[in-house]
Scaffold this motif. Sequence first.
Motif, mmCIF file in Angstrom:
data_model
loop_
_atom_site.group_PDB
_atom_site.id
_atom_site.type_symbol
_atom_site.label_atom_id
_atom_site.label_comp_id
_atom_site.label_asym_id
_atom_site.label_seq_id
_atom_site.Cartn_x
_atom_site.Cartn_y
_atom_site.Cartn_z
ATOM 1 N N LEU A 1 0.855 -1.301 -0.156
ATOM 2 C CA LEU A 1 0.143 -0.038 0.126
ATOM 3 C C LEU A 1 0.848 1.334 -0.141
ATOM 4 O O LEU A 1 0.524 2.356 -0.688
ATOM 5 N N ARG A 2 1.888 1.131 0.846
ATOM 6 C CA ARG A 2 2.953 2.391 0.554
ATOM 7 C C ARG A 2 3.495 2.499 -0.891
ATOM 8 O O ARG A 2 3.710 3.856 -1.078
ATOM 9 N N ASP A 3 3.836 1.568 -1.436
ATOM 10 C CA ASP A 3 4.377 1.700 -2.875
ATOM 11 C C ASP A 3 3.314 2.317 -3.646
ATOM 12 O O ASP A 3 3.436 3.353 -4.656
ATOM 13 N N ASP B 1 -10.356 3.839 8.398
ATOM 14 C CA ASP B 1 -9.225 3.824 9.423
ATOM 15 C C ASP B 1 -7.904 3.734 9.338
ATOM 16 O O ASP B 1 -7.264 4.279 9.980
ATOM 17 N N PHE B 2 -7.796 2.777 8.397
ATOM 18 C CA PHE B 2 -6.062 2.286 8.325
ATOM 19 C C PHE B 2 -5.369 3.463 7.645
ATOM 20 O O PHE B 2 -5.773 4.021 6.488
ATOM 21 N N ASP B 3 -4.234 4.123 8.235
ATOM 22 C CA ASP B 3 -3.468 5.120 7.657
ATOM 23 C C ASP B 3 -2.493 4.484 7.169
ATOM 24 O O ASP B 3 -1.504 3.865 7.752
ATOM 25 N N ARG C 1 -2.639 8.666 4.213
ATOM 26 C CA ARG C 1 -3.802 8.510 3.327
ATOM 27 C C ARG C 1 -4.569 7.344 3.986
ATOM 28 O O ARG C 1 -3.853 6.439 4.449
ATOM 29 N N SER C 2 -5.830 7.100 3.842
ATOM 30 C CA SER C 2 -6.687 6.225 4.324
ATOM 31 C C SER C 2 -6.423 4.968 3.192
ATOM 32 O O SER C 2 -6.142 5.204 1.908
ATOM 33 N N LEU D 1 -6.646 4.356 -1.078
ATOM 34 C CA LEU D 1 -5.680 3.713 -2.139
ATOM 35 C C LEU D 1 -6.343 2.592 -2.999
ATOM 36 O O LEU D 1 -5.807 1.976 -3.936
ATOM 37 N N LEU D 2 -7.694 2.333 -2.394
ATOM 38 C CA LEU D 2 -8.385 1.031 -3.015
ATOM 39 C C LEU D 2 -9.708 1.548 -3.334
ATOM 40 O O LEU D 2 -10.638 1.220 -2.900
ATOM 41 N N PRO D 3 -9.831 2.359 -4.363
ATOM 42 C CA PRO D 3 -11.031 2.812 -4.977
ATOM 43 C C PRO D 3 -12.225 1.813 -5.207
ATOM 44 O O PRO D 3 -13.392 2.317 -5.219
#
Length: 199
Positions: A131-133, A164-166, A170-171, A175-177
Amino acid sequence: LAAAVDCARARARLQSIWSPGTRWDSMRSMFGGLLLVCASAAGALQPPRNVATGAARAARRRATNALAAKKSKQKGARASRRASLPPDAARPKLIVFDLDNTLWTPELYQLRKRPKANKDIKLFDGAMDALRDLACDDGAWAGTRAAVASRATEDEWAEALLRDFDVDGRSAASLLPFREIYAGNKKKHFQQLREASGV
């Protein structure tokens, strides 16, 4: 010989009143004098083999806790073992994540009440790295989008956790639209994702 017979009787008597909840140390103190005579005449009296003494249980517990602490310390000190692609490798247009036991743990069906991010549910280290990538807009993954296909039955909980996960400010939801979270065959999930994403 008489002492040995008396010791055999004493041994039988002690073993007949022995119960798993009885501490061997307290039995030894209650019958201390008798046990000393028996020990000298017929060998040391031992607790039944199938009953672990309190001291032995405590020692095993301490050893188990020490081993768990050592493993945890080693895990924290160990360097991340991230996979990487060559810089010129082609990146996918869409990456689809499952949720339970892929993005996070434990699985939602195992919980009895609404979970809290980073308390009841934790992201896997590898999932956080991925997710960071994706969060890095100027990186090699800038052209890749991400989605979720999950058969989790608690879709409201899943959506709330993703919000809620940061991830670096960003949430996870941002990142997962594209998200398809409902029970059923995943073939439908992927058909819906294809239509929504155009990939």
